[in-house]
Design an enzyme around this catalytic site. Sequence first.
Site, PDB file in Angstrom:
ATOM      1  N   HIS A 160       0.814  -1.228   0.000  1.00 54.83           N
ATOM      2  CA  HIS A 160       0.000   0.000   0.000  1.00 54.83           C
ATOM      3  C   HIS A 160       0.847   1.278   0.000  1.00 54.83           C
ATOM      4  O   HIS A 160       0.297   2.371  -0.150  1.00 54.83           O
ATOM      5  CB  HIS A 160      -0.933   0.038   1.218  1.00 54.83           C
ATOM      6  CG  HIS A 160      -1.943  -1.065   1.229  1.00 54.83           C
ATOM      7  ND1 HIS A 160      -2.837  -1.260   0.196  1.00 54.83           N
ATOM      8  CD2 HIS A 160      -2.214  -2.029   2.148  1.00 54.83           C
ATOM      9  CE1 HIS A 160      -3.607  -2.315   0.476  1.00 54.83           C
ATOM     10  NE2 HIS A 160      -3.241  -2.804   1.649  1.00 54.83           N
ATOM     11  N   ASP A 196      -2.354 -10.701  -2.578  1.00 55.35           N
ATOM     12  CA  ASP A 196      -2.954 -10.281  -1.314  1.00 55.35           C
ATOM     13  C   ASP A 196      -4.437  -9.965  -1.540  1.00 55.35           C
ATOM     14  O   ASP A 196      -4.835  -9.580  -2.645  1.00 55.35           O
ATOM     15  CB  ASP A 196      -2.221  -9.025  -0.811  1.00 55.35           C
ATOM     16  CG  ASP A 196      -2.654  -8.616   0.586  1.00 55.35           C
ATOM     17  OD1 ASP A 196      -1.939  -8.944   1.540  1.00 55.35           O
ATOM     18  OD2 ASP A 196      -3.719  -7.958   0.716  1.00 55.35           O
ATOM     19  N   HIS A 198      -6.024  -7.466  -0.598  1.00 51.80           N
ATOM     20  CA  HIS A 198      -6.244  -6.037  -0.858  1.00 51.80           C
ATOM     21  C   HIS A 198      -5.473  -5.588  -2.104  1.00 51.80           C
ATOM     22  O   HIS A 198      -4.372  -6.068  -2.362  1.00 51.80           O
ATOM     23  CB  HIS A 198      -5.787  -5.209   0.350  1.00 51.80           C
ATOM     24  CG  HIS A 198      -6.477  -5.591   1.612  1.00 51.80           C
ATOM     25  ND1 HIS A 198      -5.976  -6.539   2.479  1.00 51.80           N
ATOM     26  CD2 HIS A 198      -7.651  -5.171   2.137  1.00 51.80           C
ATOM     27  CE1 HIS A 198      -6.808  -6.684   3.511  1.00 51.80           C
ATOM     28  NE2 HIS A 198      -7.840  -5.874   3.326  1.00 51.80           N
ATOM     29  N   ASP A 285      -4.317 -13.172   3.236  1.00 46.18           N
ATOM     30  CA  ASP A 285      -5.581 -12.715   3.823  1.00 46.18           C
ATOM     31  C   ASP A 285      -6.776 -13.056   2.934  1.00 46.18           C
ATOM     32  O   ASP A 285      -7.909 -12.679   3.240  1.00 46.18           O
ATOM     33  CB  ASP A 285      -5.544 -11.219   4.192  1.00 46.18           C
ATOM     34  CG  ASP A 285      -4.805 -10.354   3.208  1.00 46.18           C
ATOM     35  OD1 ASP A 285      -4.469 -10.840   2.113  1.00 46.18           O
ATOM     36  OD2 ASP A 285      -4.561  -9.173   3.529  1.00 46.18           O
TER      37      ASP A 285
HETATM   38  C1  6XA Z   1      -6.887  -0.827   7.118  1.00 45.13           C
HETATM   39  C2  6XA Z   1      -6.856  -2.114   6.366  1.00 45.13           C
HETATM   40  C3  6XA Z   1      -5.520  -2.334   5.811  1.00 45.13           C
HETATM   41  C4  6XA Z   1      -5.430  -3.581   5.012  1.00 45.13           C
HETATM   42  C5  6XA Z   1      -4.071  -4.142   5.177  1.00 45.13           C
HETATM   43  C6  6XA Z   1      -3.750  -5.258   4.280  1.00 45.13           C
HETATM   44  N1  6XA Z   1      -7.900  -0.851   8.091  1.00 45.13           N
HETATM   45  N2  6XA Z   1      -3.292  -4.985   3.100  1.00 45.13           N
HETATM   46  O1  6XA Z   1      -3.841  -6.415   4.589  1.00 45.13           O
HETATM   47  O2  6XA Z   1      -2.894  -5.915   2.247  1.00 45.13           O
HETATM   48 ZN    ZN Z   2      -4.106  -7.435   2.595  1.00 45.87          ZN
END
Ligand code: 6XA
Ligand code: ZN
Length: 343
Positions: A160, A196, A198, A285
């Site tokens: 991110h 991932d 996200h 995840d």
């Molecule tokens: C923020 C959520 C962040 C997601 C983190 C994640 N509340 N990114 O696993 O791959």
């Molecule tokens: Zn993630």
Amino acid sequence: MLTIYSPEHHRHHGAAEFYRGKLVPCFESPERAEQILARVKERGLGPVRAPDRFGRGPLARVHSGDYLDFLASAWEEWQALGETGDALPYAWPAAGLRRDVPPAHIDGKLGFYSIDAAVPITAGTWDAVQASADCALTGARVVLEGASSAFALCRPPGHHAGARAMGGFCYLNNAAIAAQAMRDGGVERVAILDVDYHHGNGTQTIFYDRADVFFASLHGDPAVEYPFFLGHADETGAGDGLGANLNLPLPWGTSAAEYLAALAVALARIAAFGAQALVVSLGVDTFEGDPISHFTLGSDDFTTLGRRIAALGLPTLFVMEGGYAVGDIGGNVVNVLSGFEKP
Ligand code: 6XA
Ligand code: ZN
């Protein structure tokens, strides 16, 4: 497969993140990396070594100098306020506000250099994130030197983080730094596959206008899922990079079969791109038991995921990203890696 791990990750341990109206304990905990390391050893994946140190040079190939300066000095500036808890942003230059005048106060800087409030900065964060990037860079070096694969057990994660922004537990974009190091080491075409849950918004933006690094991501549809503001299917790259970005957003409830069908699309595009090396942003995840995600992959499906990635036949660096089902994270990660090694 070689694993690269640094205990420095313990120096980053945020107390809380802002989530749904409350400060909640950070999902991204040191225990995650320890669980993965324990399963790597228990299942005999291969040797484990510490990273080499690379310094600022390769970080600055991906991140702006002012952002690196901010990360390096943020804790000291925060402490000068007399605060005892973690530094967290609370105000952002969103639509209608100015981005052309960098703030002088640490509260302003925290918002200026972030996309959300899931990025606590603690006393050891800067050391931990540098060690995490060093794990990825060591993995890139090992692959450049001829290894067929390596696993960078990075923590904190990175996908991110943009050139000038932290967000979603990420500070330095380890996968992007590794991919750039491969390019700088002579690999002409590098692909990044982000599995991932996200969307890897930071990685996408870093390479969005480049034809030499292909980015493919399978993820929860940003219409309903973090990071919300990037990751749609119509984002295909810009300028020279047009056609070198592939987003495959998937709905909540996506099954393993649906996921693997989307994966086949991404793998075919990576092969057609003519990648000579692969970086995998490895988040687990997508697991059915993950506390913050909504896909339904079972542990055995991660073995299949590793096998399918191996079928590309590319030198591959796995870079650890997310996954928060702490009791299962290690097994799921090692399933991917052992599936890759024994297709
Ligand atoms: C923020 C959520 C962040 C997601 C983190 C994640 N509340 N990114 O696993 O791959
Ligand atoms: Zn993630």
